[in-house]
Design an enzyme around this catalytic site. Structure first.
Site, PDB file in Angstrom:
ATOM      1  N   TYR A  23      70.681 -34.206  74.704  1.00 40.83           N
ATOM      2  CA  TYR A  23      70.107 -33.502  73.548  1.00 40.83           C
ATOM      3  C   TYR A  23      68.584 -33.448  73.664  1.00 40.83           C
ATOM      4  CZ  TYR A  23      74.559 -33.701  71.066  1.00 40.83           C
ATOM      5  OH  TYR A  23      75.860 -33.529  70.695  1.00 40.83           O
ATOM      6  N   LYS A  49      79.331 -30.001  75.424  1.00 37.72           N
ATOM      7  CA  LYS A  49      78.319 -30.622  76.269  1.00 37.72           C
ATOM      8  C   LYS A  49      78.748 -32.050  76.555  1.00 37.72           C
ATOM      9  CE  LYS A  49      76.804 -33.636  74.338  1.00 37.72           C
ATOM     10  NZ  LYS A  49      77.532 -34.860  73.829  1.00 37.72           N
TER      11      LYS A  49
HETATM   12  P1  NDP Z   1      87.122 -38.187  70.989  1.00 38.81           P
HETATM   13  O1  NDP Z   1      87.526 -39.302  71.876  1.00 38.81           O
HETATM   14  O2  NDP Z   1      87.098 -38.440  69.538  1.00 38.81           O
HETATM   15  O3  NDP Z   1      88.034 -36.905  71.269  1.00 38.81           O
HETATM   16  C1  NDP Z   1      88.484 -36.525  72.527  1.00 38.81           C
HETATM   17  C2  NDP Z   1      89.906 -35.975  72.393  1.00 38.81           C
HETATM   18  O4  NDP Z   1      90.298 -35.510  73.681  1.00 38.81           O
HETATM   19  C3  NDP Z   1      90.951 -37.019  72.016  1.00 38.81           C
HETATM   20  O5  NDP Z   1      91.058 -37.186  70.621  1.00 38.81           O
HETATM   21  C4  NDP Z   1      92.202 -36.418  72.609  1.00 38.81           C
HETATM   22  O6  NDP Z   1      92.699 -35.446  71.712  1.00 38.81           O
HETATM   23  C5  NDP Z   1      91.709 -35.673  73.823  1.00 38.81           C
HETATM   24  N1  NDP Z   1      91.993 -36.369  75.097  1.00 38.81           N
HETATM   25  C6  NDP Z   1      92.748 -35.870  76.090  1.00 38.81           C
HETATM   26  N2  NDP Z   1      92.827 -36.734  77.109  1.00 38.81           N
HETATM   27  C7  NDP Z   1      92.109 -37.817  76.752  1.00 38.81           C
HETATM   28  C8  NDP Z   1      91.833 -39.047  77.403  1.00 38.81           C
HETATM   29  N3  NDP Z   1      92.281 -39.333  78.634  1.00 38.81           N
HETATM   30  N4  NDP Z   1      91.062 -39.946  76.748  1.00 38.81           N
HETATM   31  C9  NDP Z   1      90.585 -39.675  75.544  1.00 38.81           C
HETATM   32  N5  NDP Z   1      90.803 -38.520  74.866  1.00 38.81           N
HETATM   33  C10 NDP Z   1      91.567 -37.590  75.477  1.00 38.81           C
HETATM   34  O7  NDP Z   1      85.677 -37.729  71.501  1.00 38.81           O
HETATM   35  P2  NDP Z   1      84.582 -36.861  70.769  1.00 38.81           P
HETATM   36  O8  NDP Z   1      85.202 -35.987  69.759  1.00 38.81           O
HETATM   37  O9  NDP Z   1      83.485 -37.729  70.349  1.00 38.81           O
HETATM   38  O10 NDP Z   1      84.036 -35.976  72.002  1.00 38.81           O
HETATM   39  C11 NDP Z   1      84.776 -34.884  72.500  1.00 38.81           C
HETATM   40  C12 NDP Z   1      83.816 -33.916  73.179  1.00 38.81           C
HETATM   41  O11 NDP Z   1      82.900 -33.419  72.217  1.00 38.81           O
HETATM   42  C13 NDP Z   1      82.979 -34.535  74.285  1.00 38.81           C
HETATM   43  O12 NDP Z   1      82.768 -33.580  75.284  1.00 38.81           O
HETATM   44  C14 NDP Z   1      81.657 -34.829  73.606  1.00 38.81           C
HETATM   45  O13 NDP Z   1      80.549 -34.840  74.492  1.00 38.81           O
HETATM   46  C15 NDP Z   1      81.565 -33.660  72.647  1.00 38.81           C
HETATM   47  N6  NDP Z   1      80.760 -33.948  71.454  1.00 38.81           N
HETATM   48  C16 NDP Z   1      79.849 -33.012  71.071  1.00 38.81           C
HETATM   49  C17 NDP Z   1      79.062 -33.224  69.989  1.00 38.81           C
HETATM   50  C18 NDP Z   1      78.093 -32.188  69.579  1.00 38.81           C
HETATM   51  O14 NDP Z   1      77.301 -32.434  68.657  1.00 38.81           O
HETATM   52  N7  NDP Z   1      78.102 -31.008  70.195  1.00 38.81           N
HETATM   53  C19 NDP Z   1      79.140 -34.459  69.195  1.00 38.81           C
HETATM   54  C20 NDP Z   1      80.184 -35.363  69.648  1.00 38.81           C
HETATM   55  C21 NDP Z   1      80.963 -35.104  70.752  1.00 38.81           C
HETATM   56  P3  NDP Z   1      94.277 -35.281  71.446  1.00 38.81           P
HETATM   57  O15 NDP Z   1      94.713 -36.587  70.874  1.00 38.81           O
HETATM   58  O16 NDP Z   1      94.345 -34.155  70.503  1.00 38.81           O
HETATM   59  O17 NDP Z   1      94.910 -34.978  72.778  1.00 38.81           O
END
Ligand code: NDP
Length: 394
Positions: free
Chosen positions: A236, A148
């Site tokens: 949420y 989401k």
């Molecule tokens: P993060 O920034 O921690 O993780 C995103 C990951 O995406 C990065 O670590 C990276 O992984 C990859 N990535 C690829 N391209 C990019 C870019 N241009 N910029 C940044 N990251 C990139 O975010 P979150 O984990 O907080 O959020 C990720 C998703 O999860 C979102 O959609 C968020 O809304 C969702 N979410 C859902 C939650 C829930 O309770 N359902 C709670 C928190 C977040 P890599 O290094 O492996 O390529």
């Protein structure tokens, strides 16, 4: 421990021996092995490894690593077979720790089409990348559970749904709260009349965004965040409100922005918004989301004969509910843990994919919510005008 009373070690060990023996099957489970029936699919008993849906996790960020990837160890129908990441060292490290040996990056991603060891793809990327990677995964013939909010615009959501239909694959949005035993318990209480007819719901989802923290930094950009506080956290409250109201749709929406003046964090996305919705039967809901206050995550459901206050309402665990009635003291309700929501969501989607039937929170629900948020923004852009929702949104 999981909700069946099995420890994580029991579950992991059980995976290895499921085909060979039954040493980890809890004695109290109703196990039909005496009749020579297969075990797979029996409630409470994990599928053997070779029957599990095989998942690729795309984006090894904060949420995926801390919550979703570990939850696969508690799932009964799923296992991770591949990681997709732009950071090979991180992917290799996680691969070693979680027994995953297939790796892709964002350039090689489309090659998953030729990988029979992947059935489902979990998209945990920044919002601005959800549509692109979801559609690529669907075109590769995989089922997709996308985090989401579903995408940056309703047009993107529609394109994702169309891609799923064209590929004859399932598309789900990762609204974990629908798999949360605590929220399910509260929704059942509301439906069963614990507080009488619901009159209004009030929700708040706020935190103070820190631009120096990478997972917050992209949330403050339009390109990767899609929108601001409403997109990321207010969703949420919006989705939870509709869940408590039995997925009824509002007639109209209005909203104002609450972005702090002059705050440089909010050059591209809103720092806060207050919204209202009216329903055909006179029920109303109002909610706030903000990237500029201390953390809050709460829901107040006002009924004719009582109220339920959830605070926190939809956290990862330790959610708390209080029931208030005019003739009895304010009482904390005994509730169940929210922790099984992560594995529950993974298993729910795995079973939907296996049967190729819709997930409990399908792409259409994600589209509904993004369409409502777009209406909220339209109203706030117009200084709080009431936006009547078209039947297509209803
Ligand atoms: P993060 O920034 O921690 O993780 C995103 C990951 O995406 C990065 O670590 C990276 O992984 C990859 N990535 C690829 N391209 C990019 C870019 N241009 N910029 C940044 N990251 C990139 O975010 P979150 O984990 O907080 O959020 C990720 C998703 O999860 C979102 O959609 C968020 O809304 C969702 N979410 C859902 C939650 C829930 O309770 N359902 C709670 C928190 C977040 P890599 O290094 O492996 O390529």
């Amino acid at each position: 421990m999981n909700d069946k009373g099995l420890s994580r070690r029991d579950l992991v060990a059980g995976l290895g021996i499921a085909a060979a023996g039954l040493a980890t099957v809890p004695a109290r489970a109703a196990v039909p092995q005496a009749a020579g029936q297969p075990l797979a699919g029996v409630e409470g008993i994990p599928d053997p490894l070779d029957r599990r849906l095989r998942w690729a996790v795309v984006g090894l960020g904060n949420f995926a690593v801390a919550h979703m990837i570990p939850a696969f160890l508690q799932s009964q129908h799923a296992r991770i077979t591949a990681f997709v990441s732009g950071d090979p060292a991180k992917a290799a490290d996680l691969g070693a720790r979680f027994g995953v040996s297939r790796f892709y990056d964002y350039k090689t991603f489309d090659a998953i089409a030729r990988d029979p060891q992947i059935d489902c793809v979990y998209i945990a990327l920044p919002v601005g990348l959800h549509a692109e990677y979801t559609i690529r995964a669907l075109k590769a013939g995989k089922h997709v559970l996308c985090e989401k909010p579903m995408a940056s615009t309703s047009a993107e959501c529609r394109a994702m749904i169309a891609a799923a239909k064209a590929a004859n694959r399932q598309l789900g949005v990762a609204y974990r709260v629908h798999f949360d035993p605590f929220n399910q318990q509260l929704a059942r209480m509301v439906a069963d009349g614990a507080i009488g007819a619901v009159r209004y719901i009030n929700v708040d989802n706020n935190f103070d965004a820190n631009p120096a923290f990478p997972p917050h930094a992209w949330r403050l950009t339009k390109a990767l965040g899609g929108g601001g506080s409403m997109f990321d956290y207010g969703i949420y409250g919006l989705n939870g409100t509709l869940m408590m109201l039995g997925e009824r749709m509002p007639l109209d929406v209005s909203a104002i922005y609450t972005t702090p003046a002059g705050d440089p964090r909010f050059a591209e996305v809103e720092g806060g918004v207050l919204w209202r919705m009216r329903f055909a039967d006179g029920v109303t809901a109002q909610g706030g989301s903000s990237y500029a206050t201390a953390h809050v995550n709460r829901q107040l459901i006002m009924g004719r004969t009582g109220s339920l206050a959830l605070d926190p309402a939809n956290g990862y665990d330790h959610n708390v509910a209080r029931l208030r009635k005019p003739d009895s003291p304010d009482a904390a309700i005994e509730t169940v843990s929210s922790l099984p929501q992560f594995a529950g969501q993974i298993d729910g989607f795995s079973l939907a994919a296996r049967a190729n039937t819709p997930h409990r929170t399908p792409g259409e629900m994600g589209l509904r919510d993004i369409s409502l948020i777009e209406a909220i923004y339209r109203s706030a852009d117009a200084g709080g005008a009431i936006i009547t929702l078209q039947p297509a949104n209803a």
